[in-house]
Design a protein around this motif. Sequence first.
Motif, PDB file in Angstrom:
ATOM      1  N   THR A  55      -3.104   0.233  -3.896  1.00  0.00           N
ATOM      2  CA  THR A  55      -2.573  -1.041  -3.520  1.00  0.00           C
ATOM      3  C   THR A  55      -2.513  -2.137  -4.555  1.00  0.00           C
ATOM      4  O   THR A  55      -3.054  -1.837  -5.619  1.00  0.00           O
ATOM      5  CB  THR A  55      -3.770  -1.508  -2.510  1.00  0.00           C
ATOM      6  OG1 THR A  55      -5.185  -1.688  -3.346  1.00  0.00           O
ATOM      7  CG2 THR A  55      -4.184  -0.586  -1.303  1.00  0.00           C
ATOM      8  N   ILE A  95       0.825  -1.272  -0.095  1.00  0.00           N
ATOM      9  CA  ILE A  95       0.115  -0.050  -0.025  1.00  0.00           C
ATOM     10  C   ILE A  95       0.880   1.262   0.104  1.00  0.00           C
ATOM     11  O   ILE A  95       1.917   1.090   0.590  1.00  0.00           O
ATOM     12  CB  ILE A  95      -1.031  -0.127   1.294  1.00  0.00           C
ATOM     13  CG1 ILE A  95      -1.901   1.092   1.197  1.00  0.00           C
ATOM     14  CG2 ILE A  95      -0.123   0.059   2.667  1.00  0.00           C
ATOM     15  CD1 ILE A  95      -3.223   1.049   2.137  1.00  0.00           C
ATOM     16  N   SER A 148      -4.472  -2.102   4.421  1.00  0.00           N
ATOM     17  CA  SER A 148      -5.213  -0.738   4.652  1.00  0.00           C
ATOM     18  C   SER A 148      -4.149  -0.124   5.496  1.00  0.00           C
ATOM     19  O   SER A 148      -3.145  -0.907   5.979  1.00  0.00           O
ATOM     20  CB  SER A 148      -6.556  -0.714   5.347  1.00  0.00           C
ATOM     21  OG  SER A 148      -6.456  -1.518   6.544  1.00  0.00           O
ATOM     22  N   ARG A 149      -4.424   1.002   5.767  1.00  0.00           N
ATOM     23  CA  ARG A 149      -3.349   1.750   6.644  1.00  0.00           C
ATOM     24  C   ARG A 149      -4.077   3.024   7.483  1.00  0.00           C
ATOM     25  O   ARG A 149      -4.780   3.639   6.632  1.00  0.00           O
ATOM     26  CB  ARG A 149      -1.896   2.324   6.110  1.00  0.00           C
ATOM     27  CG  ARG A 149      -1.988   3.395   4.995  1.00  0.00           C
ATOM     28  CD  ARG A 149      -0.819   3.279   4.238  1.00  0.00           C
ATOM     29  NE  ARG A 149       0.244   4.159   5.078  1.00  0.00           N
ATOM     30  CZ  ARG A 149       1.490   4.019   4.611  1.00  0.00           C
ATOM     31  NH1 ARG A 149       1.770   3.368   3.364  1.00  0.00           N
ATOM     32  NH2 ARG A 149       2.549   4.561   5.471  1.00  0.00           N
ATOM     33  N   SER A 177      -2.294   5.619   0.708  1.00  0.00           N
ATOM     34  CA  SER A 177      -3.442   4.567   0.367  1.00  0.00           C
ATOM     35  C   SER A 177      -3.977   4.853  -0.841  1.00  0.00           C
ATOM     36  O   SER A 177      -5.121   4.250  -1.123  1.00  0.00           O
ATOM     37  CB  SER A 177      -4.469   4.771   1.647  1.00  0.00           C
ATOM     38  OG  SER A 177      -3.898   4.429   2.606  1.00  0.00           O
TER      39      SER A 177
END
Length: 122
Positions: free
Chosen positions: A58, A51, A71-72, A55
């Motif tokens: 991805t 990622i 995800s982050r 974001s």
Amino acid sequence: QVQLVESGGGLVQAGGSLRLSCVASGRAFISYTIGWFRQAPGKEHEFVAHITRDSSSTYYADSMKGRFTISRDNTKNTVYLQMNSLEPEDTAVYYCAVSSAVRPTRNEYGYWGQGTQVTVSS
């Protein structure tokens, strides 16, 4: 220097789910692409997903598409890997790593965590 700590691994039955977390130290977290890799016994290191810093992008290995989601949360210096529909073949040690490149190759990841074990029983 960046330190990474993975967590969330464990034993799960086939078809189950796990969410892995990777917490990074350092204020530069937001500037890094974060990747997840895994290594099963007797097998080579395998790319799972990455990622980008904001974001916006991805990327997944083909075998993980549709089952895994990366995800982050930059406010928490944390990257997640949600793993659904797990299969025994997903059994491995899972590692997170950071890179300053936007679309890094394997060799462009400079810092790695110690890994977290995921075991999927049939």
